[in-house]
Design a protein around this motif. Structure first.
Motif, PDB file in Angstrom:
ATOM      1  N   ALA A 137       1.029  -0.754   0.242  1.00  0.00           N
ATOM      2  CA  ALA A 137       0.378  -0.472  -0.069  1.00  0.00           C
ATOM      3  C   ALA A 137       0.934   1.404   0.466  1.00  0.00           C
ATOM      4  N   PRO A 138       0.662   1.566  -1.050  1.00  0.00           N
ATOM      5  CA  PRO A 138       1.781   3.383  -1.082  1.00  0.00           C
ATOM      6  C   PRO A 138       1.568   3.785   0.453  1.00  0.00           C
ATOM      7  N   GLU A 139       2.555   4.537   0.413  1.00  0.00           N
ATOM      8  CA  GLU A 139       2.187   5.541   1.814  1.00  0.00           C
ATOM      9  C   GLU A 139       0.902   6.441   1.722  1.00  0.00           C
ATOM     10  N   GLY A 140       0.569   5.875   3.581  1.00  0.00           N
ATOM     11  CA  GLY A 140      -1.054   6.848   3.602  1.00  0.00           C
ATOM     12  C   GLY A 140      -2.624   6.416   2.965  1.00  0.00           C
ATOM     13  N   THR A 141      -2.005   4.999   2.294  1.00  0.00           N
ATOM     14  CA  THR A 141      -3.579   4.758   2.009  1.00  0.00           C
ATOM     15  C   THR A 141      -3.888   3.242   2.415  1.00  0.00           C
ATOM     16  N   LYS A 142      -2.458   2.787   3.461  1.00  0.00           N
ATOM     17  CA  LYS A 142      -2.812   0.992   3.825  1.00  0.00           C
ATOM     18  C   LYS A 142      -4.586   1.392   4.909  1.00  0.00           C
ATOM     19  N   LEU A 161      10.867   0.561  -4.284  1.00  0.00           N
ATOM     20  CA  LEU A 161      11.563   0.838  -4.771  1.00  0.00           C
ATOM     21  C   LEU A 161      11.549   2.508  -4.629  1.00  0.00           C
ATOM     22  N   GLN A 162      10.716   2.350  -5.438  1.00  0.00           N
ATOM     23  CA  GLN A 162       9.763   4.293  -6.160  1.00  0.00           C
ATOM     24  C   GLN A 162       9.114   5.020  -5.228  1.00  0.00           C
ATOM     25  N   GLU A 163       8.106   3.843  -4.493  1.00  0.00           N
ATOM     26  CA  GLU A 163       7.779   4.024  -3.362  1.00  0.00           C
ATOM     27  C   GLU A 163       8.371   4.690  -2.244  1.00  0.00           C
ATOM     28  N   ILE A 164       9.802   3.744  -1.396  1.00  0.00           N
ATOM     29  CA  ILE A 164      10.647   4.663  -0.827  1.00  0.00           C
ATOM     30  C   ILE A 164      11.596   5.494  -1.145  1.00  0.00           C
ATOM     31  N   ARG A 165      11.710   5.494  -1.930  1.00  0.00           N
ATOM     32  CA  ARG A 165      12.969   6.806  -2.598  1.00  0.00           C
ATOM     33  C   ARG A 165      12.101   8.181  -2.099  1.00  0.00           C
ATOM     34  N   LYS A 166      10.492   8.350  -2.608  1.00  0.00           N
ATOM     35  CA  LYS A 166       9.733   9.509  -2.234  1.00  0.00           C
ATOM     36  C   LYS A 166      10.415   9.801  -0.911  1.00  0.00           C
TER      37      LYS A 166
END
Length: 162
Positions: free
Chosen positions: A16-21, A157-162
């Motif tokens: 889940a992208p951050e904040g959407t879980k 990796l893409q989400e973590i780099r945000k």
């Protein structure tokens, strides 16, 4: 690097992208979370972490309407209609680490009972947790040290780099 890469499984619906879980979405939360508590079926485990043996009436509340949502309690101490039994008939929680997701502060319906635990099988996803082999879990437990303030980094990796 302390260990070679360890195989793991995550939620059946990915990260889940951050904040959407959300509760029951089958996704593993993205983010960096503390690892403070270990629990399991044995009286003690080879770890420096705070360890608690699970008893038959230990549960983790996943009912967003309950006042003790996303908390460890006992079956006779709650009015929750839904919960995760911590002493299971399988070995998935034989050894487990609480991933401190949504534990401080607790936000209702944002997900609960997120653990690093023993997998059901190598290619069997979880309901939102992270699962690894029992052998790898024992390696990690013996290595973890609360003085190092351990964390787990979850996500693409893409989400973590945000």
């Amino acid at each position: 690097m302390v260990f070679e890469p360890i195989s793991a499984v995550i939620g059946k619906n990915g990260f889940a992208p951050e904040g959407t879980k959300r509760e029951g979405d089958g996704r593993t939360p993205t983010g960096i979370y503390e690892l403070n508590r270990v629990f399991g079926y044995d009286k003690s485990v080879n770890t420096k972490m705070n360890y608690r043996q699970v008893l038959d009436n230990d549960i983790w509340i996943d009912d967003p309407k309950a006042p003790d949502y996303n908390q460890w309690t006992k079956t006779d101490k709650t009015t929750a209609r839904s919960f995760e039994k911590l002493k299971r008939k399988d070995d998935q929680y034989k050894y487990a680490v609480v991933i401190e997701y949504n534990t401080n502060p607790i936000i209702k319906n944002h997900g609960s009972a997120i653990f690093l635990h023993v997998w059901k099988a190598k290619n069997k996803p979880t309901a939102g947790c992270v699962a690894i082999s029992e052998t790898d879990m024992l390696k990690i437990l013996s290595w973890l040290d609360p003085a190092a303030r351990p964390v787990i980094i979850l996500g693409t990796l893409q989400e973590i780099r945000k």
